[in-house]
Design an enzyme around this catalytic site. Structure first.
Site, PDB file in Angstrom:
ATOM      1  N   THR A  28       0.822  -1.208   0.000  1.00 27.20           N
ATOM      2  CA  THR A  28       0.000   0.000   0.000  1.00 27.20           C
ATOM      3  C   THR A  28       0.861   1.265   0.000  1.00 27.20           C
ATOM      4  O   THR A  28       0.555   2.204  -0.748  1.00 27.20           O
ATOM      5  CB  THR A  28      -0.994  -0.017   1.177  1.00 27.20           C
ATOM      6  OG1 THR A  28      -1.828  -1.176   1.056  1.00 27.20           O
ATOM      7  CG2 THR A  28      -1.860   1.229   1.190  1.00 27.20           C
ATOM      8  N   GLU A  36       1.146   9.571  -5.759  1.00 27.23           N
ATOM      9  CA  GLU A  36       1.786  10.865  -5.523  1.00 27.23           C
ATOM     10  C   GLU A  36       2.672  11.260  -6.692  1.00 27.23           C
ATOM     11  O   GLU A  36       2.731  12.429  -7.072  1.00 27.23           O
ATOM     12  CB  GLU A  36       2.601  10.841  -4.229  1.00 27.23           C
ATOM     13  CG  GLU A  36       1.746  10.953  -2.994  1.00 27.23           C
ATOM     14  CD  GLU A  36       2.515  11.518  -1.828  1.00 27.23           C
ATOM     15  OE1 GLU A  36       2.597  12.769  -1.710  1.00 27.23           O
ATOM     16  OE2 GLU A  36       3.051  10.720  -1.046  1.00 27.23           O
ATOM     17  N   HIS A  62      -6.997   0.571  -0.817  1.00 29.55           N
ATOM     18  CA  HIS A  62      -6.265  -0.429  -1.609  1.00 29.55           C
ATOM     19  C   HIS A  62      -7.164  -1.656  -1.651  1.00 29.55           C
ATOM     20  O   HIS A  62      -7.291  -2.385  -0.674  1.00 29.55           O
ATOM     21  CB  HIS A  62      -4.920  -0.725  -0.944  1.00 29.55           C
ATOM     22  CG  HIS A  62      -3.975  -1.472  -1.814  1.00 29.55           C
ATOM     23  ND1 HIS A  62      -2.657  -1.620  -1.483  1.00 29.55           N
ATOM     24  CD2 HIS A  62      -4.130  -2.114  -2.996  1.00 29.55           C
ATOM     25  CE1 HIS A  62      -2.041  -2.328  -2.423  1.00 29.55           C
ATOM     26  NE2 HIS A  62      -2.928  -2.644  -3.352  1.00 29.55           N
TER      27      HIS A  62
END
Length: 118
Positions: A28, A36, A62
């Protein structure tokens, strides 16, 4: 404006390797890094030479595991942008299957002013 980027899951990006779990599947924290990265790259085209952006918030789900060597396509769409902030809606896919979603906020900063705070 929507953009996307494909990543291939590497062994050093697994939950077992990074210590966030015990399985050899996409970690994750690495999914977050993928997200990002795409948001950062999207904003870089909009900034002045002395500016950059920093992540300040992410809310992520996730949803499904992804094994090593599989492709993950990150799709981001900017939903709000001001002079100093940007908010993105993000989705991660393995093929056609949705494996994650996120809402990510970044702040635009002057690089030298930001580094002086260290």
């Amino acid at each position: 404006m929507e953009i996307s980027k494909v990543f291939i899951v590497k062994p050093e990006e697994t939950a077992e390797f990074v210590g966030s779990g015990g399985l050899q599947v996409l970690a994750t924290p690495m999914l977050i890094a993928y997200i990002e990265n795409v948001c950062f790259e999207w904003l870089e085209n909009e900034l002045q030479d002395n500016e950059t952006s920093v992540g300040v918030h992410i809310e992520v789900s996730h949803l499904k595991p992804t094994k090593v060597s599989e492709k993950v396509n990150i799709v981001v769409d900017i939903i709000e942008k001001t002079d100093r902030k940007a908010t993105f809606e993000c989705a991660a896919f393995q093929g056609e299957e949705l494996i994650g979603t996120a809402n990510h906020k970044r702040v635009i900063v002057d690089q030298s002013s930001f580094l002086k705070k260290l």
